[in-house]
Write a protein that holds these residues in place. Structure first.
Motif, short mmCIF file in Angstrom:
data_model
loop_
_atom_site.label_atom_id
_atom_site.label_comp_id
_atom_site.label_asym_id
_atom_site.label_seq_id
_atom_site.Cartn_x
_atom_site.Cartn_y
_atom_site.Cartn_z
N ASP A 1 34.06 54.86 98.49
CA ASP A 1 32.97 54.47 97.58
C ASP A 1 31.74 55.34 97.82
OD1 ASP A 1 31.75 52.55 95.66
OD2 ASP A 1 30.42 52.18 97.36
N THR B 1 31.67 48.59 112.03
CA THR B 1 30.26 48.86 112.28
C THR B 1 30.05 49.64 113.57
OG1 THR B 1 30.06 46.75 113.44
CG2 THR B 1 29.50 46.74 111.11
N MET C 1 26.59 53.10 105.98
CA MET C 1 27.91 52.51 105.77
C MET C 1 28.33 52.59 104.30
SD MET C 1 28.05 49.22 108.28
CE MET C 1 29.82 49.03 108.09
N THR C 2 29.63 52.51 104.09
CA THR C 2 30.19 52.40 102.75
C THR C 2 31.50 51.62 102.89
OG1 THR C 2 30.85 53.61 100.78
CG2 THR C 2 31.33 54.67 102.87
N HIS C 3 32.36 51.64 101.85
CA HIS C 3 33.66 50.99 102.00
C HIS C 3 34.75 51.88 101.41
CE1 HIS C 3 32.44 49.43 97.96
NE2 HIS C 3 33.70 49.69 97.68
N LYS D 1 36.08 53.09 111.36
CA LYS D 1 36.29 51.76 110.79
C LYS D 1 35.26 50.78 111.38
CE LYS D 1 39.31 47.85 110.50
NZ LYS D 1 40.46 47.11 111.03
N LYS E 1 23.64 52.89 97.29
CA LYS E 1 23.50 51.83 98.30
C LYS E 1 22.18 51.07 98.12
CE LYS E 1 27.36 53.04 99.68
NZ LYS E 1 28.43 52.27 99.06
N VAL F 1 40.38 46.51 101.25
CA VAL F 1 39.06 47.13 101.25
C VAL F 1 38.47 46.94 102.64
CG1 VAL F 1 36.76 47.10 100.21
CG2 VAL F 1 38.75 46.64 98.80
N GLU F 2 37.99 48.02 103.24
CA GLU F 2 37.45 47.92 104.60
C GLU F 2 36.09 48.61 104.69
OE1 GLU F 2 41.25 47.68 107.59
OE2 GLU F 2 40.72 49.64 106.84
N PRO F 3 35.18 48.01 105.49
CA PRO F 3 33.88 48.67 105.70
C PRO F 3 34.03 49.82 106.69
CG PRO F 3 33.97 46.64 106.96
CD PRO F 3 35.28 46.74 106.22
#
Length: 426
Positions: free
Chosen positions: A385, A352, A72-74, A350, A389, A92-94
């Motif tokens: 981003d 998880t 994952m990132t954002h 978008k 991590k 900002v979204e994961p």
């Protein structure tokens, strides 16, 4: 009397009568019964239980794709939702990155519709199967004779030599009698560096066009690569299918969310106090019990695609945006934790996605027509981003890090010195 005694304030104040609160007799149950039985799934690689409804007016196309969870990132983007308080604001979204090397089509299965559902009528395989595909047919490849499909391949080559098209009888049967055609596809697992050699094989339904058109479409794809961009596009809303992260054996408080008992309770407090009445003399299935948690099969609907990225060889700066012109790839500094580098095609979703890294995740086209404003919203990414991590991650690229620590100039100096020394030697 008041005149004799004095003012009203001089009367002693009586405390209101202490009333006990009402005892609760009912409450919602703990945990959903919709996900029973909570046991380890048999469908380790995700089972597509239903495909989208077929529309013959469209051109033939595949309805699903297999990919591997990288991490994952954002991202930062501007919301385009007129009337909303968020409209024209940055959020900002994961996001989850799934590595999706091209799949190979190696056959198809034809089904006929019966009153009791679909029945497989015939199947046709391609003339050549790769080693990673054949490995799936064996428990231990190196101990086996590795003879899978050798006779089938021989028949295929003999038919080709004679000038006729191979397996023509089965192809004609499928065209004549079948209503549903599903392509047999396998992943190129060697391209996704996850330390596995056995490809994942799945049947993926072909929708659109007549049965003849479907069969011709699949036959044209035999031994060919199918890319993620051929199946899905940006801003599309899809469903994801897979097995969740395994958590092992858990008690009732963790597994079902029941309330702990009082501190002084006898023989432990992370329990269910009463597991049922004397009669019926058995424990009913609705009662929370301890057992397996996680590694369950799940289908999550309505996941929006934020970007379909190309492989590193085709687009070395696949994480660049219009607003962020830094030349960088999607792999964060130091790689995705417990995964590594993403060198193949990838898709950004978008939110998880179920399961740990390296798990195979099946992406399927949505079963429902997407008409909501959120589903139809056009997504324009401003920033992706790519900081490390591991830890807090200060730098987006290794060049930026080297510049900050002053190692870039030092490195250039050393290289220049080495070149000078080489020239002198020559």
């Amino acid at each position: 009397i008041l005149a004799q005694v004095g003012s009203e304030q001089s009367w002693p104040r009586c405390s209101p009568q202490v009333v006990m609160s009402h005892r609760k007799f009912e409450r919602p149950r703990h945990g959903s019964l919709g996900f029973l039985p909570r046991k380890r799934t048999k469908h380790h690689h995700g089972k597509i239980k239903s495909f989208p409804k077929d529309d013959q007016s469209k051109a033939p196309h595949l309805t699903a794709f297999m990919s591997y969870k990288a991490g994952m990132t954002h991202i930062v983007r501007e919301v385009d939702r007129p009337g909303s308080k968020l409209n024209k604001k940055e959020i900002v979204e994961p996001v989850t990155i799934l590595e999706s090397p091209p799949m190979i089509v190696v056959g198809f299965v034809g089904y006929v519709e019966t009153p009791r559902g679909l029945r497989a009528l015939t199947s046709v395989w391609a003339g050549h199967l790769s080693e990673e595909c054949k490995r799936r047919f064996y428990k231990t490849w190196h101990k086996s004779k590795q003879k899978a499909f050798t006779k089938y391949e021989k028949r295929w080559t003999e038919a080709s030599k004679d000038g006729g098209s191979p397996m023509q009888a089965e192809v004609d049967r499928a065209k004549k009698y079948c209503q549903v055609i599903r392509a047999i596809c396998h992943t190129q697992i060697g391209k996704a560096k996850i330390g596995q050699k056995k490809a994942h094989i799945k049947e993926i339904q072909v929708n659109g066009g007549t049965t003849e058109a479907k069969v011709d479409f699949v036959m044209g794809l035999f031994e060919q690569e199918v890319k993620i961009a051929d199946c899905f596009s940006q801003d599309e809303v899809i469903d994801v299918i897979g097995a969740t992260k395994g958590k092992g054996f858990n008690g009732v408080v963790t597994r079902w969310g029941v309330t702990r008992l009082v501190r002084k309770s006898h023989r432990g407090l992370r329990k269910v106090a009463c597991i049922g009445s004397w009669h019926p003399a058995r424990v009913s299935f609705q009662v929370p019990r301890s057992g397996q948690r996680g590694y369950h099969h799940r289908t999550e609907i309505n996941k929006k695609i934020y970007r379909v990225g190309q492989a590193l060889k085709d687009d070395p700066v696949n994480a660049k945006t219009e607003n962020d012109l830094t030349e960088k790839a999607i792999t964060p500094l130091g790689g995705f934790s417990h995964y590594g580098e993403v060198n193949e095609d990838w898709v950004m979703l978008k939110g998880t996605v179920m399961g740990p890294r390296k798990r195979v995740i099946t992406l399927r086209k949505s079963l429902l027509p997407q008409v909501t404003r959120k589903a139809l919203e056009k997504v324009t990414l401003k920033f992706i981003d790519t900081s490390s991590k591991f830890g807090h991650g200060r730098f987006q690229t290794s060049e930026e890090k080297a510049k900050f620590y002053g190692t870039a100039a030092k490195k250039a100096k050393i290289e220049a010195k080495a070149e000078k020394a080489e020239k002198e030697d020559a």
